[in-house]
Design an enzyme around this catalytic site. Structure first.
Site, PDB file in Angstrom:
ATOM      1  N   TYR A  19    -152.726 -11.095  -3.519  1.00 24.07           N
ATOM      2  CA  TYR A  19    -152.893  -9.835  -4.241  1.00 24.07           C
ATOM      3  C   TYR A  19    -154.296  -9.134  -3.851  1.00 24.07           C
ATOM      4  O   TYR A  19    -154.217  -7.926  -3.729  1.00 24.07           O
ATOM      5  CB  TYR A  19    -153.098 -10.139  -5.810  1.00 24.07           C
ATOM      6  CG  TYR A  19    -151.683 -10.645  -6.354  1.00 24.07           C
ATOM      7  CD1 TYR A  19    -150.602  -9.856  -6.844  1.00 24.07           C
ATOM      8  CD2 TYR A  19    -151.581 -12.263  -6.430  1.00 24.07           C
ATOM      9  CE1 TYR A  19    -149.498 -10.439  -7.547  1.00 24.07           C
ATOM     10  CE2 TYR A  19    -150.492 -12.677  -6.936  1.00 24.07           C
ATOM     11  CZ  TYR A  19    -149.298 -11.727  -7.405  1.00 24.07           C
ATOM     12  OH  TYR A  19    -148.452 -12.223  -7.831  1.00 24.07           O
TER      13      TYR A  19
ATOM     14  N   ASN B 165    -143.800  -2.411 -12.831  1.00 26.85           N
ATOM     15  CA  ASN B 165    -142.925  -1.572 -12.106  1.00 26.85           C
ATOM     16  C   ASN B 165    -141.677  -1.743 -12.002  1.00 26.85           C
ATOM     17  O   ASN B 165    -141.031  -2.714 -11.859  1.00 26.85           O
ATOM     18  CB  ASN B 165    -143.662  -1.360 -10.682  1.00 26.85           C
ATOM     19  CG  ASN B 165    -143.205  -0.046 -10.018  1.00 26.85           C
ATOM     20  OD1 ASN B 165    -143.275   0.886 -10.925  1.00 26.85           O
ATOM     21  ND2 ASN B 165    -142.773  -0.074  -8.928  1.00 26.85           N
TER      22      ASN B 165
ATOM     23  N   HIS C  80    -141.982 -12.343  -4.285  1.00 32.30           N
ATOM     24  CA  HIS C  80    -142.221 -13.622  -4.215  1.00 32.30           C
ATOM     25  C   HIS C  80    -142.937 -14.019  -2.751  1.00 32.30           C
ATOM     26  O   HIS C  80    -143.387 -15.113  -2.888  1.00 32.30           O
ATOM     27  CB  HIS C  80    -140.891 -14.327  -3.924  1.00 32.30           C
ATOM     28  CG  HIS C  80    -139.906 -13.983  -2.790  1.00 32.30           C
ATOM     29  ND1 HIS C  80    -139.341 -12.880  -3.012  1.00 32.30           N
ATOM     30  CD2 HIS C  80    -139.801 -14.524  -1.752  1.00 32.30           C
ATOM     31  CE1 HIS C  80    -138.460 -12.686  -1.896  1.00 32.30           C
ATOM     32  NE2 HIS C  80    -139.017 -13.740  -0.968  1.00 32.30           N
TER      33      HIS C  80
ATOM     34  N   GLU D 180    -137.819 -19.647   3.375  1.00 28.95           N
ATOM     35  CA  GLU D 180    -137.897 -18.635   4.270  1.00 28.95           C
ATOM     36  C   GLU D 180    -138.869 -19.425   5.471  1.00 28.95           C
ATOM     37  O   GLU D 180    -139.260 -18.897   6.353  1.00 28.95           O
ATOM     38  CB  GLU D 180    -138.544 -17.565   3.705  1.00 28.95           C
ATOM     39  CG  GLU D 180    -137.660 -16.865   2.965  1.00 28.95           C
ATOM     40  CD  GLU D 180    -138.494 -15.706   2.554  1.00 28.95           C
ATOM     41  OE1 GLU D 180    -139.852 -15.256   2.570  1.00 28.95           O
ATOM     42  OE2 GLU D 180    -137.812 -14.686   2.125  1.00 28.95           O
TER      43      GLU D 180
END
Length: 104
Positions: free
Chosen positions: A25, A48, A57, A85
DNA sequence: AGCATGACGTGAA
DNA sequence: GTTCACGCCATGC
């Protein structure tokens, strides 16, 4: 509104994160020129109405911890997605040293 | 207008 | 290394 623009910037930045990488962030906030907007970044993703288009994620805390209130199914799901991933984890935390994607 | 809350970050104990 | 507390800004009531 300038503020909405900021939110939009957040989404774009998050979408720029490649698969197998993560961002924080604070990094995103700094990328937008507001180093202290980490909270608003998280808020933007939480509040949002933007859908899966934004890989939320892939956004974690500066220390690599996952968000506790992940809206995709819980931190466990986020963990699974990231691991799938190719993101490496250390002590239940993302290995930022290896997978942190620097937008700047 | 003011108080309380929140997907954060950093520093200190 | 882990846990607690404070500080930052925007939004909600």
């Amino acid at each position: 509104m300038e503020n909405e623009n900021f939110f939009n910037q957040v989404y774009e930045a998050v979408k720029l994160i490649p698969k197998g990488k993560v961002s924080t962030y604070g990094e995103i906030a700094r990328f937008l020129g507001k180093p202290y907007y980490a909270r608003q970044v998280g808020w933007a993703l939480h509040k949002n109405p933007y859908p899966i288009k934004v890989p939320c994620h892939r956004v974690v805390f500066s220390d690599g911890s996952l968000s506790s209130a992940f809206a995709f199914g819980g931190a466990n799901e986020q963990y699974r997605l990231l691991a799938d991933e190719g993101v490496t984890f250390i002590a239940n935390k993302v290995d930022l040293k290896r997978c942190l994607y620097k937008l700047i």
